[in-house]
Design an enzyme around this catalytic site. Structure first.
Site, short mmCIF file in Angstrom:
data_model
loop_
_atom_site.label_atom_id
_atom_site.label_comp_id
_atom_site.label_asym_id
_atom_site.label_seq_id
_atom_site.Cartn_x
_atom_site.Cartn_y
_atom_site.Cartn_z
CB SER A 129 -0.93 0.03 1.21
OG SER A 129 -2.04 -0.78 0.97
CE LYS B 21 -3.77 0.85 -1.10
NZ LYS B 21 -4.41 0.39 0.14
CE1 TYR C 186 -4.30 -0.95 -4.79
CE2 TYR C 186 -5.13 -3.20 -4.83
CZ TYR C 186 -4.74 -2.08 -4.13
OH TYR C 186 -4.78 -2.09 -2.75
CE1 TYR D 168 -4.87 1.92 4.28
CE2 TYR D 168 -3.23 0.84 5.62
CZ TYR D 168 -3.70 1.21 4.39
OH TYR D 168 -3.02 0.88 3.28
CB VAL E 298 -0.37 -5.82 4.18
CG1 VAL E 298 -1.65 -5.21 4.69
CG2 VAL E 298 -0.38 -6.00 2.69
O1 DON Z 1 -5.01 -4.43 -1.80
C1 DON Z 1 -4.32 -5.14 -1.08
O2 DON Z 1 -4.83 -5.97 -0.38
C2 DON Z 1 -2.80 -5.00 -1.02
N1 DON Z 1 -2.21 -5.16 -2.26
C3 DON Z 1 -2.38 -3.73 -0.41
C4 DON Z 1 -2.88 -3.62 0.95
C5 DON Z 1 -2.01 -2.91 1.90
O3 DON Z 1 -0.81 -2.89 1.87
C6 DON Z 1 -2.78 -2.29 2.99
N2 DON Z 1 -1.89 -1.77 3.98
N3 DON Z 1 -1.78 -1.86 5.11
#
Ligand code: DON
Length: 344
Positions: A80, A83, A206, A258, A276
């Site tokens: 993430s 982003k 994405y 978040y 994540v």
């Molecule tokens: O969309 C997702 O699930 C992941 N590719 C990115 C999520 C993410 O890193 C959220 N962060 N804490």
């Protein structure tokens, strides 16, 4: 952030004091390495293969100095944290007002993958840091075909890191085959007219942006580029237009962590973003970028060691955006200007 003359900041340390910063990073590394809290992300199966002991900390200053400890060269997928940079790219391509019609700037207080607000409220994703908003943002990246768009995106990341960028194919495939929740969000946004009919292309891009490989050193330089008003301090080249730094840092500050964003703003007080795979970046405008990498996550999907290190660095160097040079009156707040723990 204004300079505070009567105290030592990371910005005004001299060359001879460099070992002191290095020593502090080493101290933080040793302090938090034994922490065993947190769990590896497993909803993307490939991420569960990470080593929970991996732990790196890196600081890059706007004049190009680098301080690093631990596994700062261990590669992992950016997730993430991407982003932030894709949002900058979309701002450059579409401009602030047009982008605002597709993606808002309101914090949600919900988990990063929540679908609730999308359906209940505006039909427009709340902000570009949560999954729905990020998928909508990515869907707006221009290009003649998927390969063009991917190359364009990798090129953007190259400007931030100063070297060629690659995708971890196994993480990409893992995410692509299991990302049903993200697919559901994309279809709902298509239903509301927030993204166009090329849903699978948008999702692939994405998932690819989340699978870009970085290390902690790269992330610190990327963060320092944002701190340096869009110019990579190591290459001297511009990665993003200076006029959009304000927009990027604002959404990072309010939405980057978040449903921990409020507590983070209160305790650390810096624009930041987590992912994540265990990375966190934090920006001290006009001074430096901080990156921490440690895969075990708390219940909100933020790196446990990453949060601890950033809290300590913020306290120690008074990096909080709203820090005051005046000492607190209350005895219990003198040594530790911010509470160690808030009930949540
Ligand atoms: O969309 C997702 O699930 C992941 N590719 C990115 C999520 C993410 O890193 C959220 N962060 N804490």
């Amino acid at each position: 952030m204004g300079k505070k003359k009567d105290r030592k900041t990371l910005e005004n340390v001299s060359e001879s004091e460099m070992p002191a910063i290095q020593a502090i990073l080493q101290e933080l590394y040793l302090k938090y390495q034994p922490l065993s809290e947190g769990k590896l992300a497993s909803y993307i199966p490939e991420l569960a293969k990470a080593n929970p002991d991996w732990f790196g900390i890196c600081i890059a200053t706007v004049d190009g100095q680098i301080y690093e400890v631990g596994n700062s060269d261990q590669l992992f997928t950016i997730q993430s944290i991407s982003k932030v940079f894709v949002y900058g790219m979309a701002l450059e391509e579409h401009g602030r007002e047009a982008l605002l019609t597709k993606v808002g700037v309101e914090p949600t207080g919900d988990p990063f993958d929540s679908i609730i607000r999308l359906d209940d409220y505006s039909k427009r994703p709340e902000n570009p840091m949560v999954n729905a908003g990020a998928i909508a943002t990515t869907s707006l990246i221009k290009g003649n075909n998927p390969t063009d768009r991917l190359n364009y995106l990798l090129d953007m990341f190259r400007h931030y890191t100063g070297h060629d960028m690659f995708i971890d194919m196994s993480v990409f495939v893992s995410e692509r085959t299991t990302g049903h929740r993200n697919r559901a969000m994309a279809h709902l946004m298509r239903h509301f007219g927030m993204i166009d009919e090329k849903i699978d292309d948008a999702l692939d891009l994405y998932f690819q942006q989340c699978s870009v490989m970085v290390n902690c050193h790269d992330l610190a330089v990327m963060a320092a580029t944002l701190a340096n008003r869009g110019v990579n301090p190591c290459t001297g080249k511009r990665a993003v237009a200076a006029c959009y730094i304000r927009d990027i840092l604002s959404v990072m500050y309010t939405c980057g962590m978040y449903n921990f964003a409020g507590e983070w703003a209160y305790k650390v007080g810096l624009p930041a973003k987590s992912g994540v795979s265990g990375g966190i970046i934090a920006i001290v405008p006009n001074q430096l970028g901080i990156a921490v990498f440690s895969p075990p996550l708390d219940s909100r999907g933020n790196s446990v060691r990453g949060i601890k290190v950033c809290e300590d660095l913020s306290r120690r160097f008074e990096l909080h955006m709203f820090d005051s040079p005046t000492a607190c009156e209350h005895p219990s707040d003198r040594l530790s200007p911010h509470p160690q723990h808030l009930d949540t």
